[in-house]
Design a protein around this motif. Structure first.
Motif, mmCIF file in Angstrom:
data_model
loop_
_atom_site.group_PDB
_atom_site.id
_atom_site.type_symbol
_atom_site.label_atom_id
_atom_site.label_comp_id
_atom_site.label_asym_id
_atom_site.label_seq_id
_atom_site.Cartn_x
_atom_site.Cartn_y
_atom_site.Cartn_z
ATOM 1 N N THR A 162 6.493 -0.667 -15.849
ATOM 2 C CA THR A 162 5.570 0.196 -16.729
ATOM 3 C C THR A 162 4.965 0.971 -16.117
ATOM 4 O OG1 THR A 162 5.336 -1.982 -18.185
ATOM 5 C CG2 THR A 162 3.995 -0.120 -18.462
ATOM 6 N N SER A 163 4.239 0.933 -14.808
ATOM 7 C CA SER A 163 3.513 1.981 -14.127
ATOM 8 C C SER A 163 4.444 3.118 -13.688
ATOM 9 C CB SER A 163 2.711 1.313 -13.130
ATOM 10 O OG SER A 163 2.012 0.180 -13.422
ATOM 11 N N LEU A 164 5.663 2.823 -13.216
ATOM 12 C CA LEU A 164 6.551 3.687 -12.668
ATOM 13 C C LEU A 164 6.972 4.784 -13.782
ATOM 14 C CD1 LEU A 164 8.959 1.607 -10.559
ATOM 15 C CD2 LEU A 164 7.282 3.430 -9.655
ATOM 16 N N LYS A 165 6.947 3.814 -14.937
ATOM 17 C CA LYS A 165 7.392 4.968 -16.302
ATOM 18 C C LYS A 165 6.363 5.715 -16.617
ATOM 19 C CE LYS A 165 9.482 4.565 -20.835
ATOM 20 N NZ LYS A 165 10.069 3.668 -21.987
ATOM 21 N N GLN A 166 5.221 5.276 -16.436
ATOM 22 C CA GLN A 166 3.941 6.009 -16.752
ATOM 23 C C GLN A 166 3.875 7.164 -16.007
ATOM 24 O OE1 GLN A 166 1.810 5.885 -19.581
ATOM 25 N NE2 GLN A 166 0.409 7.389 -19.052
ATOM 26 N N ASP A 234 5.307 4.321 -3.186
ATOM 27 C CA ASP A 234 5.118 4.648 -4.613
ATOM 28 C C ASP A 234 4.039 3.862 -5.234
ATOM 29 O OD1 ASP A 234 7.093 6.846 -4.930
ATOM 30 O OD2 ASP A 234 8.402 5.324 -4.247
ATOM 31 N N VAL A 235 4.310 2.651 -4.869
ATOM 32 C CA VAL A 235 3.391 1.374 -5.359
ATOM 33 C C VAL A 235 2.785 0.673 -4.031
ATOM 34 C CG1 VAL A 235 3.228 -0.629 -6.893
ATOM 35 C CG2 VAL A 235 5.026 1.508 -7.414
ATOM 36 N N PHE A 236 1.556 0.316 -4.136
ATOM 37 C CA PHE A 236 0.605 -0.699 -3.330
ATOM 38 C C PHE A 236 0.629 -1.949 -4.165
ATOM 39 C CE2 PHE A 236 -3.605 -1.787 -1.680
ATOM 40 C CZ PHE A 236 -3.073 -2.522 -0.818
ATOM 41 N N GLN A 256 1.152 6.157 -5.143
ATOM 42 C CA GLN A 256 0.800 6.779 -6.402
ATOM 43 C C GLN A 256 0.274 5.737 -7.553
ATOM 44 O OE1 GLN A 256 1.093 10.266 -6.784
ATOM 45 N NE2 GLN A 256 1.173 10.286 -4.734
ATOM 46 N N ILE A 257 0.637 4.619 -7.185
ATOM 47 C CA ILE A 257 0.380 3.294 -8.050
ATOM 48 C C ILE A 257 -0.166 2.196 -7.215
ATOM 49 C CG2 ILE A 257 1.219 1.925 -9.842
ATOM 50 C CD1 ILE A 257 3.425 4.131 -10.142
ATOM 51 N N ILE A 280 -4.422 8.334 -8.523
ATOM 52 C CA ILE A 280 -3.675 6.991 -8.201
ATOM 53 C C ILE A 280 -3.695 6.308 -9.664
ATOM 54 C CG2 ILE A 280 -3.495 4.827 -7.017
ATOM 55 C CD1 ILE A 280 -4.815 6.666 -4.615
ATOM 56 N N LEU A 281 -2.721 5.929 -10.141
ATOM 57 C CA LEU A 281 -2.772 4.963 -11.316
ATOM 58 C C LEU A 281 -2.972 3.757 -11.066
ATOM 59 C CD1 LEU A 281 -2.071 4.982 -14.388
ATOM 60 C CD2 LEU A 281 0.459 4.468 -13.930
#
Length: 350
Positions: A162-166, A234-236, A256-257, A280-281
């Motif tokens: 969901t976060s990647l899509k956002q 991309d994601v932590f 980024q997330i 950062i989301l």
């Protein structure tokens, strides 16, 4: 902890019980945050706390988190937590958990306990001798294999997509890199979900055996625990202890997330805004790691594993709603954790 500090920490909590039993060696705390939506639900943690103050603060933080987690997940329960001060490897006994069970029984159903860090179904079996207000006993849904951990990981996996899509407009994990901090049952299961979807993994854990297993099974790149948050990715995904997002680590993030299973990831509420300022989301932890409590609620209601999984899948929609409320930079726009808090307080009626 002095009286003033304790009073401030207890603001909004319904009760805090501290108990000692010399016969069994039990030294424990039960914190009940809210029972507006139903009995307080939250597991029993056993840990070698540095001090009684640390144990109290952990119980309070975790109980408050359970209130918000349950409300946001649409579960008719409040939040509570039990913590036992002791070494789970050496200090356990039947008498200790039965003593805790007797204390829980005296609360007359206001608090329901279950497994947490340092406790097992066998420990819950001992509590069951003294009270019916316990979950995750042998043979129950929550104690079947690693179903609770699997569903917690599954919820975080859905949240990452969901976060990647956002952030990027696509939820696909191919060509995406995820740095996973902590390879316990939840973190390791999360790695499996991510690997199956094509993600590249970077991992760290204090247990080198688990790191090597992740490298072998998932092609993960191992790094030291003190630098995992600094990795370009991309994601932590923090899946260990809380407080990882703080004044020291946020400037070092190269992601980024942030979306992981750990509780209480923000060292302080203000770090939510710092992450947003850094572009950062942040996926609020209690919004996305609710898989375990969803399984527990399903167990209490007599529901099936498939029903529990269907409820976990709703985490994506919940997170999307939070992102919708926190999107943009207009004055008054809340960062994600503050937006989640606002939604949750309205659900609770606070």
């Amino acid at each position: 902890m002095d009286g003033h500090s304790l009073s401030a920490s207890l603001q909004g909590f319904e009760r805090l019980d501290m108990m000692e039993d010399a016969t069994s060696g039990l030294k424990a705390i039960i914190a009940i945050d809210q029972t507006r939506l139903g009995p307080a639900l939250g597991g029993c943690r056993m840990w070698m706390y540095a001090s009684e103050e640390a144990a109290i603060l952990d119980a309070l933080r975790l109980a408050r988190g359970m209130t918000y987690k349950s409300a946001l997940a649409g579960i008719p329960y409040g939040g509570g937590k039990a913590v036992i001060i002791g070494n789970p490897a050496t200090d356990k006994s039947s008498r200790l958990f039965r003593s805790l069970g007797r204390f829980i029984e005296r609360l007359n159903g206001r608090y329901i306990t279950g497994m947490d860090l340092g406790t097992t179904p066998l420990d819950m079996d001992e509590i069951l001798h003294e009270t019916r207000h316990v979950t995750d006993v042998t043979g129950s849904l929550g104690a079947t294999g690693h179903f609770t951990a699997e569903m917690t990981a599954y919820g975080v996996y859905i949240a990452i997509r969901t976060s990647l899509k956002q952030k990027y407009g696509s939820e696909q994990l191919q060509q995406r890199t995820v740095a996973v901090q902590g390879l316990g049952k939840v973190g390791f299961a999360l790695c499996r979900y991510l690997h199956q979807s094509g993600a590249q993994l970077i991992v760290a854990d204090l247990d080198n055996r688990l790191v090597q297993l992740a490298a072998t099974q998932f092609g993960a790149a191992p790094v030291a625990v003190d630098v995992i948050h600094k990795q370009p990715c991309d994601v932590f995904a923090p899946c260990a202890l809380g407080g990882i997002l703080n004044d020291l680590t946020i400037p070092e993030l190269k992601c980024q997330i942030v979306a992981g299973a750990a509780n209480n990831q923000l060292a302080e509420p203000r770090h939510d805004a710092l992450l947003k300022q850094a572009a950062i989301l942040y996926a609020p932890d209690y919004a996305i790691n609710a898989g375990g409590i969803i399984v527990t609620a399903a167990e209490l209601d007599g529901s099936s594993a498939s029903y529990a999984q269907s409820q976990v899948e709703r985490i994506g929609d919940t997170l999307a709603s939070i992102y919708g409320k926190s999107a943009g930079t207009a004055p008054g726009t809340l960062p994600p954790a503050a937006a989640a808090d606002a939604i949750t307080r309205k659900l609770i009626g606070l």
